[in-house]
Motif scaffolding. Structure first.
Motif, PDB file in Angstrom:
ATOM      1  N   ASP A 153      -1.560   2.497  -8.566  1.00  0.00           N
ATOM      2  CA  ASP A 153      -1.672   3.600  -9.511  1.00  0.00           C
ATOM      3  C   ASP A 153      -0.773   4.735  -9.025  1.00  0.00           C
ATOM      4  OD1 ASP A 153      -2.439   5.335 -11.502  1.00  0.00           O
ATOM      5  OD2 ASP A 153      -4.406   5.797 -10.628  1.00  0.00           O
ATOM      6  N   PRO A 154       0.388   4.945  -9.627  1.00  0.00           N
ATOM      7  CA  PRO A 154       0.848   4.400 -10.904  1.00  0.00           C
ATOM      8  C   PRO A 154       1.403   2.982 -10.762  1.00  0.00           C
ATOM      9  CG  PRO A 154       2.528   5.832  -9.996  1.00  0.00           C
ATOM     10  CD  PRO A 154       1.349   5.923  -9.075  1.00  0.00           C
ATOM     11  N   SER A 186       0.802  -1.219   0.000  1.00  0.00           N
ATOM     12  CA  SER A 186       0.000   0.000   0.000  1.00  0.00           C
ATOM     13  C   SER A 186       0.835   1.270   0.000  1.00  0.00           C
ATOM     14  CB  SER A 186      -0.940   0.005   1.212  1.00  0.00           C
ATOM     15  OG  SER A 186      -0.207  -0.091   2.415  1.00  0.00           O
ATOM     16  N   ASP A 187       2.105   1.187   0.407  1.00  0.00           N
ATOM     17  CA  ASP A 187       2.951   2.381   0.436  1.00  0.00           C
ATOM     18  C   ASP A 187       4.407   1.955   0.570  1.00  0.00           C
ATOM     19  OD1 ASP A 187       3.617   5.037   0.370  1.00  0.00           O
ATOM     20  OD2 ASP A 187       3.020   5.488   2.431  1.00  0.00           O
ATOM     21  N   VAL A 188       5.301   2.851   0.182  1.00  0.00           N
ATOM     22  CA  VAL A 188       6.745   2.657   0.342  1.00  0.00           C
ATOM     23  C   VAL A 188       7.300   3.911   0.996  1.00  0.00           C
ATOM     24  CG1 VAL A 188       8.947   2.215  -0.796  1.00  0.00           C
ATOM     25  CG2 VAL A 188       6.850   1.217  -1.723  1.00  0.00           C
ATOM     26  N   ARG A 189       8.022   3.733   2.105  1.00  0.00           N
ATOM     27  CA  ARG A 189       8.563   4.874   2.843  1.00  0.00           C
ATOM     28  C   ARG A 189      10.046   4.664   3.104  1.00  0.00           C
ATOM     29  NH1 ARG A 189       6.186   4.732   7.978  1.00  0.00           N
ATOM     30  NH2 ARG A 189       5.544   2.589   7.618  1.00  0.00           N
ATOM     31  N   LEU A 231      12.294   1.646  -6.382  1.00  0.00           N
ATOM     32  CA  LEU A 231      11.295   1.431  -7.421  1.00  0.00           C
ATOM     33  C   LEU A 231      10.390   0.279  -7.027  1.00  0.00           C
ATOM     34  CD1 LEU A 231      10.165   2.031 -10.272  1.00  0.00           C
ATOM     35  CD2 LEU A 231      11.802   0.330 -11.141  1.00  0.00           C
ATOM     36  N   ARG A 232       9.090   0.554  -6.933  1.00  0.00           N
ATOM     37  CA  ARG A 232       8.091  -0.474  -6.652  1.00  0.00           C
ATOM     38  C   ARG A 232       7.346  -0.811  -7.931  1.00  0.00           C
ATOM     39  NH1 ARG A 232       3.215   0.105  -7.938  1.00  0.00           N
ATOM     40  NH2 ARG A 232       2.641   1.836  -6.540  1.00  0.00           N
ATOM     41  N   LEU A 233       7.355  -2.094  -8.314  1.00  0.00           N
ATOM     42  CA  LEU A 233       6.617  -2.541  -9.480  1.00  0.00           C
ATOM     43  C   LEU A 233       5.256  -3.088  -9.039  1.00  0.00           C
ATOM     44  CD1 LEU A 233       9.571  -4.244 -11.412  1.00  0.00           C
ATOM     45  CD2 LEU A 233       8.702  -1.906 -11.638  1.00  0.00           C
TER      46      LEU A 233
END
Length: 233
Positions: A176-177, A108-111, A194-196
């Protein structure tokens, strides 16, 4: 007679009030990135240096570290105090943990955050089950399916294969994106992340780093999170 009846009514009302049990709101879970309660520890493998130098599986990072200030994916997390450098694996090693339970998770998120002695990347997860992973340095980061190369700032790339992930519902916009690039603003080693998107039950993310440094992987719950720390050079 009427006086006795009134006294009885007043007495019963008082008893009713005394037995009421008002609801007490529960305390929401805290997300303290500087002092995680690790529920799973790295499982090294591969051909790198001896992996037995790390802590036993039941060890946890120190709980006396200072409280950090956290931000979202576009800003750093900072704290001060003595570094906690237990459990780091040298480059060439691999951290592996299988998912458990009925796993259906989304990232759900990257921090990102700067900690004493290391940079931290946190993957927030939502859904069911316990996340699994495989984390290691790679010389050929690539996108799923197409195999197109991934180009990140920094001279080295740490591959994070998050296992137990699925596609969200059609109405959800969590991916999204489809490719999310988080800058390593204010960090020492991590340049960007980078999250795919998920592919066959696995979501790949890549951490660009300035130099090839030891790393540590851990899992947090309440809510579910995957944490990757990269030691400062």
């Amino acid at each position: 007679m009427w006086g006795g009846t009134i006294a009885c009514v007043v007495l019963l009302a008082a008893c009713g009030l005394a037995t009421e049990d008002p609801q007490v709101p529960s305390t929401p879970p805290q997300d303290d990135l500087s002092s995680p309660s690790v529920t799973s520890t790295p499982t090294p493998s591969g051909t790198g240096p001896d992996s037995t130098s790390g802590p036993p599986a039941t060890s946890e990072p120190s709980t006396t570290q200072p409280t950090s200030t956290t931000t979202g994916g576009t800003g750093p997390t900072t704290s001060t105090g003595a570094p906690d450098l237990e459990g780091f694996l040298p480059p060439g090693e691999q951290s592996v943990q299988d998912p458990t339970g009925q796993v259906d998770l989304v990232v759900s998120d990257v921090r990102v955050g700067a900690q004493p002695g290391f940079d931290r990347v946190v993957f927030d997860l939502a859904g069911t089950g316990t996340v699994g992973w495989r984390v290691e340095y790679t010389e050929e980061p690539a996108q799923d399916g197409s195999g197109a190369p991934v180009d990140l700032a920094g001279d080295y790339v740490l591959a994070v294969h998050i296992q137990g992930t699925g596609l969200p519902g059609a109405e959800e916009t969590v991916y999204d994106p489809p490719q999310l690039l988080v800058p390593g603003t204010g960090l020492t080693e991590v340049t960007e992340v980078l999250r795919l998107t998920p592919f066959e039950g696995q979501l790949n993310a890549y951490i660009g780093v300035a130099s090839e440094q030891p790393f540590r992987v851990s899992r947090l719950d309440g809510p579910e999170r995957l944490v990757v720390d990269v030691a400062h050079g």
